[in-house]
Design an enzyme around this catalytic site. Structure first.
Site, PDB file in Angstrom:
ATOM      1  CE1 TYR A  50      31.170  53.930  46.082  1.00  0.00           C
ATOM      2  CE2 TYR A  50      31.912  55.629  47.601  1.00  0.00           C
ATOM      3  CZ  TYR A  50      31.927  54.319  47.163  1.00  0.00           C
ATOM      4  OH  TYR A  50      32.723  53.391  47.793  1.00  0.00           O
ATOM      5  NE  ARG A  53      33.209  52.743  41.556  1.00  0.00           N
ATOM      6  CZ  ARG A  53      33.068  51.689  42.363  1.00  0.00           C
ATOM      7  NH1 ARG A  53      33.032  51.862  43.661  1.00  0.00           N
ATOM      8  NH2 ARG A  53      32.959  50.475  41.876  1.00  0.00           N
ATOM      9  CG  ASN A  84      31.399  43.522  40.544  1.00  0.00           C
ATOM     10  OD1 ASN A  84      32.421  43.575  41.230  1.00  0.00           O
ATOM     11  ND2 ASN A  84      31.353  42.903  39.379  1.00  0.00           N
ATOM     12  CG  ASP A  86      28.417  46.367  37.874  1.00  0.00           C
ATOM     13  OD1 ASP A  86      27.631  45.411  37.793  1.00  0.00           O
ATOM     14  OD2 ASP A  86      29.662  46.235  37.751  1.00  0.00           O
ATOM     15  CG  HIS A 101      31.440  44.847  48.849  1.00  0.00           C
ATOM     16  ND1 HIS A 101      32.606  44.551  48.189  1.00  0.00           N
ATOM     17  CD2 HIS A 101      31.495  44.158  50.014  1.00  0.00           C
ATOM     18  CE1 HIS A 101      33.317  43.713  48.919  1.00  0.00           C
ATOM     19  NE2 HIS A 101      32.664  43.449  50.024  1.00  0.00           N
ATOM     20  N   GLY A 166      36.701  36.846  38.249  1.00  0.00           N
ATOM     21  CA  GLY A 166      37.203  38.216  38.302  1.00  0.00           C
ATOM     22  C   GLY A 166      37.264  38.861  39.669  1.00  0.00           C
ATOM     23  CB  SER A 168      42.216  40.270  43.774  1.00  0.00           C
ATOM     24  OG  SER A 168      41.565  41.124  44.692  1.00  0.00           O
TER      25      SER A 168
HETATM   26  P1  OAD Z   1      40.169  43.523  42.371  1.00  0.00           P
HETATM   27  O1  OAD Z   1      40.531  44.725  41.568  1.00  0.00           O
HETATM   28  O2  OAD Z   1      40.818  43.339  43.697  1.00  0.00           O
HETATM   29  O3  OAD Z   1      40.466  42.213  41.515  1.00  0.00           O
HETATM   30  C1  OAD Z   1      40.030  42.110  40.179  1.00  0.00           C
HETATM   31  C2  OAD Z   1      40.309  40.709  39.685  1.00  0.00           C
HETATM   32  O4  OAD Z   1      39.780  40.639  38.369  1.00  0.00           O
HETATM   33  C3  OAD Z   1      41.786  40.354  39.609  1.00  0.00           C
HETATM   34  O5  OAD Z   1      41.987  39.030  40.101  1.00  0.00           O
HETATM   35  C4  OAD Z   1      42.086  40.431  38.099  1.00  0.00           C
HETATM   36  O6  OAD Z   1      43.087  39.497  37.687  1.00  0.00           O
HETATM   37  C5  OAD Z   1      40.745  40.050  37.515  1.00  0.00           C
HETATM   38  N1  OAD Z   1      40.472  40.561  36.159  1.00  0.00           N
HETATM   39  C6  OAD Z   1      40.901  41.712  35.560  1.00  0.00           C
HETATM   40  N2  OAD Z   1      40.370  41.834  34.328  1.00  0.00           N
HETATM   41  C7  OAD Z   1      39.585  40.742  34.140  1.00  0.00           C
HETATM   42  C8  OAD Z   1      38.741  40.284  33.079  1.00  0.00           C
HETATM   43  N3  OAD Z   1      38.582  40.979  31.945  1.00  0.00           N
HETATM   44  N4  OAD Z   1      38.096  39.104  33.246  1.00  0.00           N
HETATM   45  C9  OAD Z   1      38.219  38.379  34.394  1.00  0.00           C
HETATM   46  N5  OAD Z   1      38.988  38.770  35.422  1.00  0.00           N
HETATM   47  C10 OAD Z   1      39.651  39.918  35.304  1.00  0.00           C
HETATM   48  O7  OAD Z   1      38.568  43.535  42.492  1.00  0.00           O
HETATM   49  P2  OAD Z   1      37.638  42.731  43.539  1.00  0.00           P
HETATM   50  O8  OAD Z   1      38.232  41.441  43.921  1.00  0.00           O
HETATM   51  O9  OAD Z   1      36.274  42.753  42.986  1.00  0.00           O
HETATM   52  O10 OAD Z   1      35.139  46.918  47.748  1.00  0.00           O
HETATM   53  O11 OAD Z   1      37.684  43.715  44.777  1.00  0.00           O
HETATM   54  C11 OAD Z   1      36.942  43.419  45.915  1.00  0.00           C
HETATM   55  C12 OAD Z   1      36.513  44.689  46.606  1.00  0.00           C
HETATM   56  O12 OAD Z   1      37.636  45.557  46.781  1.00  0.00           O
HETATM   57  C13 OAD Z   1      35.544  45.559  45.816  1.00  0.00           C
HETATM   58  O13 OAD Z   1      34.204  45.124  45.951  1.00  0.00           O
HETATM   59  C14 OAD Z   1      35.737  46.912  46.430  1.00  0.00           C
HETATM   60  C15 OAD Z   1      37.241  46.924  46.495  1.00  0.00           C
HETATM   61  O14 OAD Z   1      37.831  47.702  47.477  1.00  0.00           O
HETATM   62  C16 OAD Z   1      34.664  48.072  48.281  1.00  0.00           C
HETATM   63  O15 OAD Z   1      34.777  49.158  47.735  1.00  0.00           O
HETATM   64  C17 OAD Z   1      33.973  47.883  49.595  1.00  0.00           C
END
Ligand code: OAD
Length: 223
Positions: A50, A53, A84, A86, A101, A166, A168
């Site tokens: 962290y 990060r 996020n 950030d 989170h 953005g 998943s």
């Molecule tokens: P993910 O890494 O699971 O998903 C990222 C998403 O962003 C995917 O659907 C990609 O297709 C998309 N993506 C990538 N580049 C992009 C761009 N330039 N513009 C738009 N979309 C883009 O990340 P999260 O869904 O945020 O939690 O993950 C959720 C949680 O999982 C996070 O908050 C974190 C992680 O484990 C904790 O640490 C508690």
């Protein structure tokens, strides 16, 4: 209007996503650095993760997608719900941002989640809060409750327009928020890939990266 964001919205600011190729969880194991068990078993490794990060996020700048989301406030009553940690939404000008989170700009006592301080330099083992508890990042780790879910549910249930950028949608309970969107509410999804939205109605996909995708969305909303 509710805008639900994930790591993808900050990707064009140079911050890695988690599950894409080259993402954070390819380099680190989530159990080893982002769980309450990790903190109990190897706090040094968790702090190293962290601290890095935090300094990466501090150096990053908001991109056009963060700015477009902030600009939506000119015309709409907007709540940003972000996974996020950030602060790029705030630095782009968004005034209501709910961090499901946690936040990398804050640290807290490990014995009192309300005893918060600014996190603006590395935390070291032995750094203590006023109550004597070890300082830790103000992050919701796997295995911990998500205190902001109640507020997030209230917001999403009242939304007339939902925008997802953005994420998943693979982490719960955050992903379950979408089950509470009212019938008939349009759900715009800005993501170059296809997150798991097959169970949702009224989805309008914009298969682009966040900066371009938000431009397209702003044009659609103008019509
Ligand atoms: P993910 O890494 O699971 O998903 C990222 C998403 O962003 C995917 O659907 C990609 O297709 C998309 N993506 C990538 N580049 C992009 C761009 N330039 N513009 C738009 N979309 C883009 O990340 P999260 O869904 O945020 O939690 O993950 C959720 C949680 O999982 C996070 O908050 C974190 C992680 O484990 C904790 O640490 C508690």
């Amino acid at each position: 209007m509710v805008v639900l964001t994930g790591a993808g919205v900050s990707e064009e600011s140079g911050l890695n996503t988690f599950r894409d190729s080259g993402g954070v969880w390819e380099k680190y194991s989530v159990e080893e650095v982002a769980s309450i068990q990790a903190w109990q078993q190897n706090p040094q490794l968790v702090l190293d993760f962290y601290n890095k990060r935090r300094s990466d996020a501090e150096k990053a700048q908001p991109n056009g997608a963060h700015k477009a989301i902030a600009d939506l406030e000119d015309k709409y009553d907007v709540a940003v719900i972000t996974q996020n940690v950030d602060d790029l939404h705030e630095r782009a000008g968004s005034t209501y941002v709910l961090h499901l989170h946690g936040e990398l700009t804050k640290m807290r006592s490990e014995s009192d989640e309300h005893l918060l301080y600014a996190y603006n330099k590395d935390i070291k083992l032995g750094d203590k809060a006023k109550d004597g508890g070890q300082l830790r990042p103000h992050i919701v780790w796997f295995g911990e409750a998500v205190p902001k879910m109640t507020d997030a549910l209230g917001l999403i249930g009242c939304a007339d327009i939902v925008i997802i950028v953005g994420t998943s949608l693979s982490v719960y309970p955050a992903a379950s928020l979408l089950d509470f969107v009212s019938d008939g509410t349009p759900i715009y999804v800005v993501d170059p890939n296809t997150p798991n939205t097959s169970h949702l109605k009224n989805v309008i996909p914009i298969r682009k990266k966040a900066v371009e995708g938000m431009k397209e969305l702003m044009n659609l909303l103008e019509k």
